[in-house]
Design an enzyme around this catalytic site. Structure first.
Site, mmCIF file in Angstrom:
data_model
loop_
_atom_site.group_PDB
_atom_site.id
_atom_site.type_symbol
_atom_site.label_atom_id
_atom_site.label_comp_id
_atom_site.label_asym_id
_atom_site.label_seq_id
_atom_site.Cartn_x
_atom_site.Cartn_y
_atom_site.Cartn_z
ATOM 1 N N GLU A 73 -18.731 -29.467 -15.744
ATOM 2 C CA GLU A 73 -18.590 -29.247 -17.183
ATOM 3 C C GLU A 73 -17.095 -29.189 -17.460
ATOM 4 O O GLU A 73 -16.436 -28.189 -17.167
ATOM 5 C CB GLU A 73 -19.274 -27.936 -17.599
ATOM 6 C CG GLU A 73 -20.767 -27.864 -17.276
ATOM 7 C CD GLU A 73 -21.614 -28.776 -18.159
ATOM 8 O OE1 GLU A 73 -21.101 -29.297 -19.164
ATOM 9 O OE2 GLU A 73 -22.787 -28.981 -17.824
ATOM 10 N N CYS A 112 -13.860 -25.296 -25.052
ATOM 11 C CA CYS A 112 -14.010 -26.688 -24.600
ATOM 12 C C CYS A 112 -14.553 -27.604 -25.686
ATOM 13 O O CYS A 112 -14.095 -28.723 -25.850
ATOM 14 C CB CYS A 112 -14.920 -26.746 -23.378
ATOM 15 S SG CYS A 112 -16.531 -25.994 -23.671
HETATM 16 P P1 NAD Z 1 -9.185 -25.292 -13.870
HETATM 17 O O1 NAD Z 1 -9.779 -26.598 -13.524
HETATM 18 O O2 NAD Z 1 -7.747 -25.096 -13.668
HETATM 19 O O3 NAD Z 1 -9.900 -24.112 -13.065
HETATM 20 C C1 NAD Z 1 -11.292 -23.878 -13.131
HETATM 21 C C2 NAD Z 1 -11.723 -23.110 -11.901
HETATM 22 O O4 NAD Z 1 -11.573 -23.938 -10.750
HETATM 23 C C3 NAD Z 1 -10.907 -21.855 -11.606
HETATM 24 O O5 NAD Z 1 -11.769 -20.836 -11.160
HETATM 25 C C4 NAD Z 1 -9.986 -22.303 -10.490
HETATM 26 O O6 NAD Z 1 -9.530 -21.267 -9.660
HETATM 27 C C5 NAD Z 1 -10.885 -23.247 -9.725
HETATM 28 N N1 NAD Z 1 -10.212 -24.229 -8.888
HETATM 29 C C6 NAD Z 1 -8.935 -24.665 -8.947
HETATM 30 N N2 NAD Z 1 -8.713 -25.611 -8.015
HETATM 31 C C7 NAD Z 1 -9.874 -25.779 -7.344
HETATM 32 C C8 NAD Z 1 -10.286 -26.626 -6.288
HETATM 33 N N3 NAD Z 1 -9.457 -27.493 -5.722
HETATM 34 N N4 NAD Z 1 -11.568 -26.549 -5.864
HETATM 35 C C9 NAD Z 1 -12.451 -25.693 -6.442
HETATM 36 N N5 NAD Z 1 -12.103 -24.867 -7.449
HETATM 37 C C10 NAD Z 1 -10.845 -24.906 -7.899
HETATM 38 O O7 NAD Z 1 -9.607 -25.029 -15.392
HETATM 39 P P2 NAD Z 1 -9.180 -23.803 -16.315
HETATM 40 O O8 NAD Z 1 -7.750 -23.975 -16.716
HETATM 41 O O9 NAD Z 1 -9.609 -22.527 -15.711
HETATM 42 O O10 NAD Z 1 -10.107 -24.047 -17.593
HETATM 43 C C11 NAD Z 1 -9.729 -24.805 -18.699
HETATM 44 C C12 NAD Z 1 -10.439 -26.131 -18.713
HETATM 45 O O11 NAD Z 1 -11.843 -25.910 -18.631
HETATM 46 C C13 NAD Z 1 -10.238 -26.914 -19.982
HETATM 47 O O12 NAD Z 1 -9.984 -28.257 -19.678
HETATM 48 C C14 NAD Z 1 -11.579 -26.794 -20.710
HETATM 49 O O13 NAD Z 1 -11.875 -27.865 -21.569
HETATM 50 C C15 NAD Z 1 -12.526 -26.710 -19.577
HETATM 51 N N6 NAD Z 1 -13.761 -26.048 -19.976
HETATM 52 C C16 NAD Z 1 -14.881 -26.804 -20.075
HETATM 53 C C17 NAD Z 1 -16.065 -26.215 -20.488
HETATM 54 C C18 NAD Z 1 -17.326 -27.034 -20.609
HETATM 55 O O14 NAD Z 1 -18.379 -26.439 -20.704
HETATM 56 N N7 NAD Z 1 -17.269 -28.352 -20.637
HETATM 57 C C19 NAD Z 1 -16.096 -24.848 -20.783
HETATM 58 C C20 NAD Z 1 -14.927 -24.107 -20.656
HETATM 59 C C21 NAD Z 1 -13.765 -24.719 -20.248
#
Ligand code: NAD
Length: 493
Positions: free
Chosen positions: A225, A259
């Site tokens: 997502e 998002c």
């Molecule tokens: P991010 O991708 O930086 O991090 C998300 C999660 O992934 C965190 O818990 C992080 O620690 C973890 N992570 C980081 N590197 C990883 C790896 N290599 N392997 C596994 N996990 C890893 O995203 P963010 O900055 O926390 O969130 C913001 C983004 O999320 C925005 O782009 C937003 O649009 C999106 N978002 C999408 C939805 C949806 O439902 N489509 C909902 C909320 C947020």
């Protein structure tokens, strides 16, 4: 760190590889008994937890403190959503979605097929920081309801809410090992991708690709997502005051860190000026700040920015837009001076499609307005996007709105509304293109957390023919059977 005040809230040690391995083993051991409880009992357990979340003032205060969002958004969006989702999945709809299904074959009518849904086992849920409850614990409800154990890795920026949920799980005496929280950075997320039987990931497109690649390597199911650039298309016949109110709410709620927020507005040029003025009045009226501490109600609409780099993105996009001829209608001051991470809600007009603010996810309090000739031009610009998460269409003619919505490449579209697609939990919500794979909500999401097994058996009476038919179909092959099959093929197909 508290984004609204800049004070240190807590220090949370990251989970070590040994801790991840131990939690995984505990989850593996605990899962079969959880699955064996049956859907009704699992639903009851999840309802008890939901009531505890509703009644726990510490949970709300933790949510507010670690994100800097208004209490209204913590309670009215995050806690409310967790309860509504639990009501849906823990009730009849969830049980029905998980039940075995009988399929009656047409040609081989002497057989019956039973489709059985088993939990995958241990599901890893990896969450972002913008909704520490809604996109973290709440995303565990469906996998738990399906009979899986869950290891939740919250964002390193906002682990406290998830840890509080784990405490409540324990205090209620819910089965140990079935739901565990593993704080940490990306390496902990990677460790989950290396061990779990399935991953449910919410976050950026960039990380989503890495997670998807890892899961592909291990051939385990994954739901992604991710981000997007959700549009709002405003047609000339729309109720403009209503559309403007919705644009501003959906653009600035949670400080734009949503998002499926309205990331860009495409408005028909004949009404663009009036629509922009209406939006400007709404943005000027927004009250921004840290809000009053509990138990007083916060008299604020827009809170802090949870993740400081979002302010860099917002600043760069505003700078790029202004340099290329866009106009700041309201805001534009950027970061607010004084304590806390606050960024002025900014409304931009005269934005064109090649500007970064019209192309790339902002995920912050900036709302760009683009003028378009007509609905066709809006649709062309929308469908050129590499992502396809959400969107909305505004028009007095609902049939026309529906036709336009069907032509939008998006996971979900609201007509004359915004963000409702997140709260209508009965229907699937997900992204297409680079916005992700799979969905949350609806029976479709619940069933993703199950592996399928088909069991074929004889019908009670007609099955008596089975030994005879097997003899005809199996070794030794008979020319007579082939002639019969040829006859059947000509007749049937
Ligand atoms: P991010 O991708 O930086 O991090 C998300 C999660 O992934 C965190 O818990 C992080 O620690 C973890 N992570 C980081 N590197 C990883 C790896 N290599 N392997 C596994 N996990 C890893 O995203 P963010 O900055 O926390 O969130 C913001 C983004 O999320 C925005 O782009 C937003 O649009 C999106 N978002 C999408 C939805 C949806 O439902 N489509 C909902 C909320 C947020």
């Amino acid at each position: 760190m508290a984004p609204a005040t800049g004070t240190l809230l807590a220090e949370v040690p990251a989970s070590t590889p040994a801790r991840v391995a131990e939690a995984f083993e505990r989850a593996r051991q605990a899962q079969p008994a959880w699955a064996a409880l049956g859907a009704r009992a699992r639903g009851q357990a999840l309802r008890r937890l939901a009531r505890a979340l509703r009644d726990d003032p510490r949970l709300t205060e933790t949510l507010v403190a670690e994100t800097g969002k208004p209490r209204y958004e913590a309670v009215g969006m995050e806690v409310f959503y967790a309860l509504e989702l639990t009501r849906y999945y823990a009730g009849r709809a969830g049980r029905r979605a998980l039940r075995d299904e009988q399929r009656r074959p047409f040609l081989f009518a002497i057989k019956k097929a039973r489709v059985v849904r088993h939990p995958h086992g241990v599901v890893g849920v990896i969450g972002p920081w913008n909704w520490p409850l809604l996109n973290n614990y709440a995303d565990c409800v469906a996998p738990l309801m399906a009979g899986n154990a869950v290891l939740l890795k919250p964002s390193e920026l906002t682990p406290l809410t998830s840890l509080r949920v784990a405490e409540l799980w324990k205090d209620l005496g819910l089965p140990e090992g079935v739901f565990q929280v593993l704080p940490g950075r990306g390496d902990v997320g990677q460790a989950l991708c290396e061990r779990c039987d399935m991953i449910f990931f919410t976050g950026s497109v960039k990380t989503g690709r890495q997670v998807g690649a890892k899961c592909g390597e291990r051939m385990i199911p994954v739901v992604l997502e991710l981000g997007g650039k959700s549009p709002m298309i405003v047609l000339a016949d729309a109720d403009l005051p209503r559309a403007a109110r919705a644009a501003v709410w959906s653009g600035f709620a949670n400080s734009g860190q949503v998002c499926i927020r309205t990331e860009r507005v495409l408005v028909e040029e004949v009404v663009a000026e009036r629509f922009t003025a209406l939006c400007a009045a709404e943005v000027k009226a927004l009250r921004q700040g840290a809000g009053a501490p509990a138990p007083a109600d916060q008299a604020i609409d827009v809170g802090a920015i949870t993740f400081p780099p979002q302010m860099d993105t917002a600043e760069k996009q505003i700078g790029d837009a202004v340099a290329r001829g866009a106009r700041v209608v309201v805001g534009g001051e950027g970061r607010r001076a004084g304590g806390g991470q606050f960024f002025a809600p900014t409304l931009l007009a005269g934005v064109s499609s090649e500007m970064a603010v019209a192309q790339d996810e902002t995920f912050g309090p900036v709302l760009p307005i683009l003028r378009v000739r007509d609905a066709e031009e809006a649709l062309r610009l929308v469908n050129e996007s590499p992502t396809g998460l959400s969107g909305s269409v505004w028009t007095a003619d609902v049939a026309r709105g529906r036709a336009l919505a069907r032509r939008m490449v998006a996971g979900s579209v609201c007509i004359n509304d915004v963000l409702m697609n997140y709260f209508v939990v009965e229907a699937p919500l997900g992204g297409v293109r680079a916005s992700g794979l799979g969905v949350r909500h609806g029976p479709e999401a619940l069933r993703q957390f199950c592996r399928l097994e088909t069991i074929i058996e004889d019908q009670p009476l007609s099955g008596l023919l089975s030994p005879f038919i097997q003899k005809q179909l199996m070794f030794p092959y008979r020319p007579r059977t082939l002639r019969l099959l040829r006859w059947v093929m000509r007749r049937l197909y």
